[in-house]
Scaffold this motif. Sequence first.
Motif, PDB file in Angstrom:
ATOM      1  N   ASP A 116       0.828  -1.209   0.000  1.00  0.00           N
ATOM      2  CA  ASP A 116       0.000   0.000   0.000  1.00  0.00           C
ATOM      3  C   ASP A 116       0.862   1.258   0.000  1.00  0.00           C
ATOM      4  OD1 ASP A 116      -2.302  -1.411  -0.121  1.00  0.00           O
ATOM      5  OD2 ASP A 116      -2.880  -1.147   1.984  1.00  0.00           O
ATOM      6  N   ALA A 120       1.087   3.985  -3.054  1.00  0.00           N
ATOM      7  CA  ALA A 120       0.791   5.393  -2.805  1.00  0.00           C
ATOM      8  C   ALA A 120       1.893   6.293  -3.348  1.00  0.00           C
ATOM      9  CB  ALA A 120       0.601   5.627  -1.313  1.00  0.00           C
TER      10      ALA A 120
ATOM     11  N   LEU B 234      -0.606   7.668   2.313  1.00  0.00           N
ATOM     12  CA  LEU B 234      -1.601   6.901   1.573  1.00  0.00           C
ATOM     13  C   LEU B 234      -2.686   7.834   1.038  1.00  0.00           C
ATOM     14  CD1 LEU B 234      -2.105   3.581   3.555  1.00  0.00           C
ATOM     15  CD2 LEU B 234      -0.239   4.336   2.114  1.00  0.00           C
ATOM     16  N   SER B 237      -8.421   7.436  -1.017  1.00  0.00           N
ATOM     17  CA  SER B 237      -9.192   6.219  -1.275  1.00  0.00           C
ATOM     18  C   SER B 237      -8.714   5.084  -0.369  1.00  0.00           C
ATOM     19  CB  SER B 237      -9.051   5.824  -2.737  1.00  0.00           C
ATOM     20  OG  SER B 237      -7.683   5.691  -3.059  1.00  0.00           O
ATOM     21  N   LYS B 238      -7.394   4.982  -0.198  1.00  0.00           N
ATOM     22  CA  LYS B 238      -6.839   3.925   0.645  1.00  0.00           C
ATOM     23  C   LYS B 238      -7.229   4.170   2.110  1.00  0.00           C
ATOM     24  CE  LYS B 238      -4.661   0.240  -0.246  1.00  0.00           C
ATOM     25  NZ  LYS B 238      -4.932  -0.405  -1.531  1.00  0.00           N
ATOM     26  N   GLN B 241     -10.597   3.045   2.694  1.00  0.00           N
ATOM     27  CA  GLN B 241     -10.638   1.582   2.748  1.00  0.00           C
ATOM     28  C   GLN B 241     -10.251   1.097   4.155  1.00  0.00           C
ATOM     29  OE1 GLN B 241      -8.491   0.616  -0.863  1.00  0.00           O
ATOM     30  NE2 GLN B 241      -8.841  -1.537  -0.468  1.00  0.00           N
ATOM     31  N   TYR B 242      -9.155   1.647   4.690  1.00  0.00           N
ATOM     32  CA  TYR B 242      -8.705   1.268   6.028  1.00  0.00           C
ATOM     33  C   TYR B 242      -9.796   1.595   7.041  1.00  0.00           C
ATOM     34  CZ  TYR B 242      -3.753   0.479   4.801  1.00  0.00           C
ATOM     35  OH  TYR B 242      -2.585  -0.012   4.290  1.00  0.00           O
TER      36      TYR B 242
END
Lengths: 327, 325
Positions: A116, A120, B234, B237-238, B241-242
Motif C-alpha cells: 500500500d 501510494a 496513503l 481512497s486507501k 478503505q482502512y
Amino acid sequence: MNEVLSVRGLTIVFPMGHRTIRAVDNVSFSIAKGESIALVGESGSGKSTIAFALFNNVPQPGIIESGEIRYFQGGNFLEMGQASQRQVFWEKVSMVFQAAQNTLNPLLRIRRQVEDIAQAHHVNKKVAIDKARELLSTMYLDPTRVLDAYPHELSGGMKQRVSIALALLLDPEIIVLDEPTTALDVISQASVLKILNEIRRQRNISLIFITHDISVISQVVDRVLVMYAGSVVESGLVQKIVRDPSHPYAKGLIGSIPPLVGDLSDVHGLRGNPVNLLSLSGGCPFADRCPDVMTRCRTDRPLMRQLSTGNAVACHLYDAEGEEVRT
Amino acid sequence: MKYVYRSIVALVMIFVISSLTFFLVRLMPGDPIIFLETQLEQKGMTAQQAADQIQVMLNIIPHQPLLEQYREWLVQLLHGNLGQSIQQTGVSVRKLIFNALPWTLITVAIGLLGSYVIGIVLGVVSAYLRRSWVSSLIDNVGSVAHAVPAFVTGIALLYLFTVVWHVFPSGGAYGITVTPGFNLPFILSFLYHMILPGFTYVLTTFGSVTLSMKSSTITTLNEDFMMAARIRGLPKSKLMQYLGSNSILPLFTGFMISLGVLFSGSIFIEQTFQFPGIGNLLATAVNSRDYPVMEGCFMLTIATVIVANLLADVLYAKLDPRINV
Ligand SMILES: Nc1ncnc2c1ncn2[C@@H]1O[C@H](COP(=O)(O)OP(=O)(O)OP(=O)(O)O)[C@@H](O)[C@H]1O
Ligand SMILES: [Mg+2]
C-alpha cells in the motif's frame, strides 16, 4: 551548511474547554543534511507534538497557532496544499511512531501494508517488497515470516523494528524517531541504534531522535535540544550537554540518569512534579521546581542566550553571559 | 475441525430447544390435547377417530406416557414431518411454512439491506461532521427511529400512505389480478406491496445501525494506524478503505444476528400490513391455538437464530485475522 529542515517559532495549542494548553511554545531549530539531533525532555514536554507538526498532523484538538516549517529550504510546509504535503510524506520525511504497537492496520498482513505504501508513492510493489525484505533482515527479523504476519502476530519489539524498516522503505532524507527503542531490550536497543547510525552515514540522511533518556542515544546524535514544558531550554553539541549542562533543568535531567558503573548516591532526581501546562504563568516555566530560582524567574521569561561553552540556554542565571539568540 | 465441533453444538442446541417447544405445549394449563380431543368428539367423531386425527396433526399418540409421545414426535420430526394444521384441516405445517417463508425472507432481506446501507452511510457522515449540527440531527433522528416500536411505525405508515394518501395497498403480498410465479406483473405487484412493510423494517432498524456505525467510525478515526497511514502518504481512497473495513467490522455480528431475530420482529409488521409471511402465520396460529403451526414457527425461528449465530462466528473469524474460532 546544507539545511534540510528549519522550524521557526513553532507554537501549538490544545484548546481544552475554556483553558488552552500551550504544548509547544515558540520552538525553533534546524537540522543539516546528514546530521542527527535529539529532542530530550520528560513526559508531556511536547516532543511528540512537534513530531506530528512536522507532518502538519497534530492530534485533535491541537492547533498549530504560529510558526514555519521549511523542508529543503523551500516554502512554508504548513501553508502548502494537501497534494504537495503528500509528496513530502514518507518519500522525503518519514517517522517511527512512539505508539509503534498500534500503527499498523490490524486487518492486513505486513506485506499488504508495504504494498500500500509502495502504491501510494508510485513504487513498483515487487521492488518495495524486496527492499522491505532487505531492511527487515538488517533489523534481525525473518523477512518472510514478518511479511506474511498480521500485526497481532508480532511481538512489541518486532513491531517496533518493522516500524523502523517501514520508515526506511522509501529512502527518505529525514527520519523522525519518536522513542524508537522503548519496546526493545538493551542489547537490541544498541544494535538497532548502530544500524540506524550506519544507514545515516551511508546515505547521508538526517535523523531526529525523540527521547526522555538521553543516555540511550548519546552515542548516535550530534546535537541535543533539551525541552521543558513545550520550550527548548538548552541546546548544544551532545558532549557539551552531557558533560557540562548549564540549565538547572538539564542538570537535573542528566543527573537523574543512573550511571552504569559507580555509586547510586550520585544520582539526583528532579524536585517536584512534572509541569502542569495549565498553570503556566508569565515567568520561567521551570521556576517552581528550580533549585536556583530567583525573583526575576517568576515574572520574566528568560530568552535563549549563546554561551561561550557553545551551548545556548534560556535561563536568567546566565543573563550576564553570552548574547541573545534571535529566533 | 473447530467448525465441525461448532456445527454439532449448534445442531444439538436446535434439537434441545425444539424439544422444549414440544414439552411446553404439552405442559400448558388446561391440557391442549384433551381440549382438542373433546372438541373433535363434539364434532361427532368417535374416540378412535379423534385420536387418529390428533396423531396426524400433532405427531403424537394421545393417552400414552409423555416420553412415548415425545419419541413418536421426534421420529416424525426427523422425517421432516411437522404435523398438520388444526384450523386448516388437512394442510401440512410444512406447506404452510413454505408458502409463507418467501414473503418474509425477501422482505426482511431487502429491509435489512436497506437499513444497513442507510445506517452505515449516515453513521459515517455523522462521524465526519461530529462537530456540526448535521451530526446531532442524524443522531436524534436515529435514536427516535430506533426507540419507536415497530408496530407504531407500521401503523403510522399504514395510516399515512393508505388512508390519508392512497399511495400504497393496505395489505397482502400481491394484487388479485396477477398470478404468482416468475413473471413481470407479479414481481412488480409484489414489490409494490412490500414497500410499506419493507420500509417499516428499514425505519425501525437503521437508527441503531447509524449510532453503532458512528461510534465505531470515530473510534477508528482516532486509531494510531489511521494517523500513521496519513503520514505514510496513503491516498484518500486507501484511507477510506482502512477506515471502512475497520469500522464496519464491529457491526457484522449484529447484522448476522438480526438476520435471525427479524423473523420474530416480523409479527408486528406483518400483522399490521396483513402480509402473508411467517410472522403473520405465527400470530394467527397463536390466536387460534393452532399448536402444530406454532411449534413449526418456533422451531424455524430457533433454527435461524442459531444458524445465524454460527455463521456470524465462522464468517467473523474469516474477516478478522485477530479472531481464532
Ligand atoms: N490529543 C491531545 N489532547 C489534548 N492535549 C494533548 C494531546 N496531545 C498532547 N497534548 C498535550 O500536549 C502535551 C505534550 O504532549 P506530547 O505527547 O507532545 O508529550 P511528549 O513529550 O511526547 O511526552 P512523552 O514522553 O510522554 O511521549 C501534553 O502534556 C498534553 O497536555
Ligand atoms: Mg511522546
